[in-house]
Design an enzyme around this catalytic site. Structure first.
Site, short mmCIF file in Angstrom:
data_model
loop_
_atom_site.label_atom_id
_atom_site.label_comp_id
_atom_site.label_asym_id
_atom_site.label_seq_id
_atom_site.Cartn_x
_atom_site.Cartn_y
_atom_site.Cartn_z
N SER A 209 74.36 49.53 78.71
CA SER A 209 73.22 49.15 79.53
C SER A 209 73.63 48.03 80.48
O SER A 209 74.69 47.43 80.34
CB SER A 209 72.07 48.67 78.65
OG SER A 209 72.42 47.41 78.09
N LYS A 210 72.74 47.76 81.42
CA LYS A 210 72.98 46.69 82.38
C LYS A 210 73.17 45.36 81.65
O LYS A 210 73.96 44.52 82.04
CB LYS A 210 71.80 46.61 83.35
CG LYS A 210 71.92 45.50 84.37
CD LYS A 210 70.86 45.66 85.43
CE LYS A 210 70.90 44.57 86.49
NZ LYS A 210 70.88 43.21 85.98
#
Ligand code: GLU
Length: 509
Positions: free
Chosen positions: A264-265
């Site tokens: 994920s970011k």
């Protein structure tokens, strides 16, 4: 006759394109090129609530920068789309979808549902684990329970409705996935998915993408694993339309560097690497996401890195040009299990591709950085090219060239305390006074200089390390840099002597 391979990348413009999406686009592209087929790009923008302005341009610019070429549809060179089977943006295809929604209703595969959000909520309260399906649809507010007149009445009154797919329960759906082999689903787990919403006069993803894939003559659907659970619905839809289904290949997830869960970011923020190809300014939430391009990564490095994230060649080869990837790529060699995002590895690739570039290319990339660092560039282009050649093997990014070569452009104004402590010891000053004299008298050729200085050191029995490092500190300001005679060759006699004299003045004896 074998059909021409046609694949598509079908992103939704909901923000920056995640690096996992880039990999999906890349695998589609490699597959298309390998089989002499076509690569399409379709924008799936039916969900207006998630639309982010600028995201579409971001996607096309990213693919363009990375060299993932689009043959048909929306692309950097043709933002409105090119090709005979458009439009390639779903919100421009409403008329087409309406027709197919009707077709499904007429054939009894779909039905109108008028249930309001409140009614659905009430049902959920009443029935635990409520699902809109064969077990409940007969007690709902839909065209299966209402008379044809009542349905017509509601529609002409402008009542909001959705169209749902009528899933036949307890059927075994078998799907052949190129990567996963046979996957079996039971239709009873599926709800009657919403295919169309009158509120925005648009289909949902499931119907829209499927109609488009059919009309755009897609032969292989290569996409992320998260779509695998939707495949039974898609298979049923193909059957309901009487269309041949394309072949499926569901790509493994990109995992966190530690391997536990989806990348994920936040992982990027936590560990300091981007998860997007380009920097993105999101106008909806005013966030800025960092990008590989802005951080100095080369497209070749990203492509090479991503290609190996889920796919593996038949041997140990790691460095692949785009052409080599096209030759070697096959979906059969894509693994089922998730691929850990080893962000250190992408630096390694960048270092490799930086060193593949000619000094001239690097000069062109380095020059603008240089201009921001020094007002007047004292070195000739020839000298800068030499400085690049001397130091590029130590660089991962073009910007690193500055850290490696700054002293060529700017004489030291101070001397690194640590280096001084370690090397500028008792006697260094006297040694440098003598060295200065030797250098003044010597011809300026590295071999000659080296020999003369070595002879002097031997004759005086000076510690070699102390002499050479003190000299280095005088020229560079610290104990770093390439080989000393390469430094003196580039600086020239006058500059070398001036720096040595200054050091003798400035460094305490
Ligand atoms: N619009 C979908 C997405 O962004 C496409 C999925 C597919 O390739 O079918 O993931």
């Amino acid at each position: 006759m074998k059909k021409t391979v046609r694949v598509r990348f079908a992103p939704s413009p909901t923000g920056a394109l995640h690096i996992g999406g880039v990999r999906t686009a890349l695998y589609n592209f490699l597959f298309a090129r390998k089989h002499g087929g076509k690569m399409l790009l379709r924008i799936e923008d039916t969900d207006s609530t998630r639309y982010v302005p600028g995201a579409e341009q971001y996607i096309t610019e990213s693919l363009h920068w990375l060299g993932i070429e689009i043959d048909e549809g929306i692309c950097f060179e043709a933002p409105e789309g090119k090709g005979p089977l458009g439009p390639y943006r779903q919100t421009l295809r409403r008329d087409i979808y309406r027709k197919y929604v009707k077709q499904l209703i007429n054939s009894g595969n779909a039905y109108y549902a008028f249930d309001t959000p409140e009614e659905l909520e009430a049902k959920r309260k009443e029935i635990p684990n409520f699902q809109y399906d064969a077990s409940t649809r007969d007690s709902m507010n839909n065209s299966l329970t209402l008379s044809a007149e009542a349905v017509q009445q509601k529609i002409s009154n402008g009542e909001k409705y959705v169209v749902r797919f009528k899933v036949i329960p307890n059927e075994e759906i078998r799907v052949q996935d190129i990567i996963r082999g046979e996957v079996v689903f039971n239709s009873s787990i599926m709800d009657d998915k919403v295919l169309y919403k009158s509120a925005d006069d648009l289909p949902t993803y499931h119907l829209a993408h499927l109609v488009d894939d059919h009309l755009m003559e897609i032969t292989h659907v290569i996409r992320g694993e998260e779509w695998l659970p939707s495949v039974p619905l898609h298979v049923m839809l193909y059957r309901a339309f009487g269309w041949e289904s394309p072949q499926f290949a569901h790509l493994p997830l990109l995992l966190k560097p530690e391997g536990n869960g989806k990348l994920s970011k936040r992982d990027g923020d936590r560990l300091g690497f981007p998860v997007f190809p380009l920097e993105f300014h999101n106008p909806i939430d005013n966030t800025v996401s960092s990008g590989y391009r802005e951080q100095g990564y080369f497209p070749e490095a990203i492509i090479n890195f991503l290609a190996l994230l889920g796919w593996h060649p038949s041997d140990e080869q790691e460095i692949f040009s785009k052409e080599e990837l096209i030759q070697a790529f096959s979906l059969e060699r894509v693994s089922k299990s998730g691929a850990k995002f080893d962000y250190e590895k992408i630096r390694w690739f960048n270092h490799h591709y930086l060193n593949e570039k000619s000094d001239e290319e690097l000069y062109q990339l380095f020059r603008p950085i240089l201009e921001t660092k020094v007002e007047k560039i004292s070195l000739t282009k020839e000298q800068i090219l030499q400085a690049i050649a001397l130091t590029k093997s130590r660089c991962t990014f073009v910007a690193d060239l500055w850290e490696q070569t700054d002293f060529f452009f700017v004489p030291p104004t101070e001397y690194d305390a640590k280096s001084l402590k370690k090397h500028w010891k008792e006697g260094s000053h006297q040694m440098m006074v003598e060295l200065l004299e030797i250098l003044q008298q010597s011809t300026w050729e590295s071999d000659v200089l080296n020999q003369t200085v070595m002879d002097w050191i031997a004759q005086k029995s000076y510690p070699m390390g102390q002499v050479m490092n003190s000299f280095r500190i005088a020229l560079v300001g610290s104990a770093r840099g390439p080989h000393i005679w390469e430094i003196t060759a580039l600086l020239g006699k006058e500059q070398t002597l001036a720096r040595l004299q200054k050091a003798l003045k400035d460094i305490a004896q």
